[in-house]
Design an enzyme around this catalytic site. Structure first.
Site, PDB file in Angstrom:
ATOM      1  N   HIS A  69     129.131  91.012  -1.147  1.00 36.77           N
ATOM      2  CA  HIS A  69     129.816  91.248   0.129  1.00 36.77           C
ATOM      3  C   HIS A  69     130.835  90.134   0.320  1.00 36.77           C
ATOM      4  O   HIS A  69     130.484  88.972   0.409  1.00 36.77           O
ATOM      5  CB  HIS A  69     128.803  91.291   1.283  1.00 36.77           C
ATOM      6  CG  HIS A  69     127.987  92.533   1.288  1.00 36.77           C
ATOM      7  ND1 HIS A  69     126.694  92.582   1.756  1.00 36.77           N
ATOM      8  CD2 HIS A  69     128.272  93.794   0.862  1.00 36.77           C
ATOM      9  CE1 HIS A  69     126.237  93.809   1.646  1.00 36.77           C
ATOM     10  NE2 HIS A  69     127.175  94.567   1.098  1.00 36.77           N
ATOM     11  N   HIS A 200     122.932  86.990  -0.420  1.00 35.85           N
ATOM     12  CA  HIS A 200     123.728  87.459   0.723  1.00 35.85           C
ATOM     13  C   HIS A 200     123.695  86.418   1.832  1.00 35.85           C
ATOM     14  O   HIS A 200     122.998  85.412   1.731  1.00 35.85           O
ATOM     15  CB  HIS A 200     123.139  88.773   1.270  1.00 35.85           C
ATOM     16  CG  HIS A 200     123.343  89.964   0.394  1.00 35.85           C
ATOM     17  ND1 HIS A 200     124.194  90.988   0.702  1.00 35.85           N
ATOM     18  CD2 HIS A 200     122.779  90.299  -0.805  1.00 35.85           C
ATOM     19  CE1 HIS A 200     124.162  91.901  -0.243  1.00 35.85           C
ATOM     20  NE2 HIS A 200     123.307  91.515  -1.171  1.00 35.85           N
ATOM     21  N   GLU A 274     119.085  86.210   2.326  1.00 37.17           N
ATOM     22  CA  GLU A 274     120.115  86.166   3.359  1.00 37.17           C
ATOM     23  C   GLU A 274     120.191  84.710   3.784  1.00 37.17           C
ATOM     24  O   GLU A 274     119.254  84.202   4.407  1.00 37.17           O
ATOM     25  CB  GLU A 274     119.704  87.046   4.545  1.00 37.17           C
ATOM     26  CG  GLU A 274     119.804  88.532   4.289  1.00 37.17           C
ATOM     27  CD  GLU A 274     121.214  89.036   4.474  1.00 37.17           C
ATOM     28  OE1 GLU A 274     121.993  88.385   5.191  1.00 37.17           O
ATOM     29  OE2 GLU A 274     121.554  90.055   3.869  1.00 37.17           O
TER      30      GLU A 274
HETATM   31  N1  LIG Z   1     124.296  90.870   3.938  1.00 31.40           N
HETATM   32  S1  LIG Z   1     123.940  92.063   4.872  1.00 31.40           S
HETATM   33  O1  LIG Z   1     123.894  91.602   6.232  1.00 31.40           O
HETATM   34  O2  LIG Z   1     124.878  93.129   4.638  1.00 31.40           O
HETATM   35  N2  LIG Z   1     122.477  92.625   4.504  1.00 31.40           N
HETATM   36  C1  LIG Z   1     122.385  93.225   3.197  1.00 31.40           C
HETATM   37  C2  LIG Z   1     120.993  93.069   2.591  1.00 31.40           C
HETATM   38  C3  LIG Z   1     119.902  93.701   3.379  1.00 31.40           C
HETATM   39  C4  LIG Z   1     119.362  94.898   2.957  1.00 31.40           C
HETATM   40  C5  LIG Z   1     118.312  95.470   3.661  1.00 31.40           C
HETATM   41  C6  LIG Z   1     117.818  94.856   4.812  1.00 31.40           C
HETATM   42  C7  LIG Z   1     118.368  93.671   5.242  1.00 31.40           C
HETATM   43  C8  LIG Z   1     119.418  93.085   4.536  1.00 31.40           C
HETATM   44  C9  LIG Z   1     122.797  94.681   3.283  1.00 31.40           C
HETATM   45  O3  LIG Z   1     123.297  95.165   2.252  1.00 31.40           O
HETATM   46  O4  LIG Z   1     122.589  95.281   4.350  1.00 31.40           O
HETATM   47 ZN   LIG Z   2     125.480  91.076   2.318  1.00 30.67          ZN
END
Ligand SMILES: NS(=O)(=O)N[C@@H](Cc1ccccc1)C(=O)O
Ligand SMILES: [Zn+2]
Ligand SMILES: [Ca+2]
Ligand SMILES: [Ca+2]
Ligand SMILES: [Ca+2]
Length: 316
Positions: A69, A200, A274
């Protein structure tokens, strides 16, 4: 240690330069590779870290990817810091030396370079808040992987959506590059990668599969031991950085994510971090303290790569 302290975010070019500099400084234990090209032709680079690095040895393999991302800027710094820890500590820190000697670690610090460049090169500072790749109105690469792609309302069919799943599994070039690298680690019919981490930001979480279902266990694809081992390791890691450990779907349903695919398709133990920092663009002065928070977690994950079931007292 990184060739310069991370007091400002690495551009795409600086990330390439950093990886080149580390590879030049540590030719015995590192080797740079280009996994493929982005849609706009940028190299998606990686660094292999191991003793006898030019030889594919029978050692547990681990893959770390970051910055899928584009706006999640701290994540590339975390990956570069991990590279710095492993190479900087080799030969002096016993724990790190043993890890490098007994694992083959692949780090891909910027797997969405077109998005990263677009996000970072803009007069709107500190960034454009861009997430996706740069084809059309963008595909969310973390909804474009093939396992249960688009199955469960965990992504969007609308190209303008931030979670647009693409036109099909691996429709985005960058997804194909990452997936092809993982497929290339099947040697003699056996997947050599044992541990996967997708970095992330910005919710301070340690996540494990599955994201596509609320069920903790799924007969045939996540049995009780698999879930217990993921959970136990996840909680241990979170205990070191103060993040919240949970299954991805505890937060929200996602489908087509990296880690659902690496576990679902290949049974590679898989995590998503995260990171913290309070925003997608923590002040550069905060980079060092933020990446330091998860150093221990990344080293422990590396240590588990030979036998993740050790966490629940079970041999592989
Ligand atoms: N970096 S984020 O805020 O986009 N979160 C990521 C990773 C993620 C995936 C599932 C639940 C929580 C977080 C996403 O792809 O949504
Ligand atoms: Zn992300
Ligand atoms: Ca080796
Ligand atoms: Ca190997
Ligand atoms: Ca070795």
């Amino acid at each position: 240690q990184p060739t310069r302290s991370a007091t400002s975010y690495h551009t795409f070019a600086e990330t390439q330069q950093e990886v080149d500099a580390v590879a030049a400084a540590h030719p015995q234990i590192t080797r740079k590779f280009v996994a493929g090209k982005s849609a706009q032709g940028r190299d998606i680079i990686g660094l292999k870290i191991s003793d006898n690095v030019a030889t594919d040895e029978n050692e547990p393999e681990m893959l770390v990817i970051a910055n899928i991302h584009a706006r999640e800027r701290l994540t590339a710094e975390q990956a570069l810091d991990y590279i710095g820890q492993l190479t900087g500590g080799y030969g002096t820190d016993k724990r790190i030396t043993d890890l490098v000697n007994e694992r083959e670690i692949y780090v891909m610090p910027m797997v969405n370079p077109d998005g990263q460049v677009y996000d970072m090169t803009s007069d709107t500072q500190p960034g454009r808040m861009w997430r996706k790749n740069r084809v059309g109105s963008g595909t969310d690469l973390n909804r474009n992987f093939a396992y249960k792609w688009g199955c469960c309302g965990g992504s969007s069919t609308s190209p303008s959506s931030e979670t647009y799943r693409g036109t099909g599994p691996e429709s985005a070039p960058e997804t194909k590059v990452i997936a092809n690298f993982v497929r290339s680690r099947v040697v003699g019919g056996k997947q050599q990668l044992k541990m996967f981490l997708d970095v992330h930001s910005v919710a301070q979480l340690v996540l494990w599969p599955f994201g596509y279902t609320m069920n903790n266990t799924v007969p045939g694809s996540m049995d009780a031991d698999d879930e217990a081992a993921h959970r136990t390791i996840g909680r241990e890691l979170a205990g070191t950085n103060g993040f919240t450990p949970e299954q991805s779907s505890d937060l929200y349903i996602t489908d087509g994510t990296t880690d659902d695919w690496t576990w679902g398709e290949y049974r590679i133990f898989s995590y998503t971090f995260e990171l913290g920092g309070g925003s997608f663009y923590p002040p550069p002065s905060a980079i060092d303290s933020e990446v330091r928070r998860s150093r221990e977690a990344m080293l422990r994950l590396t240590a588990y790569a030979d036998c993740p079931y050790r966490a629940i007292g079970k041999e592989d």
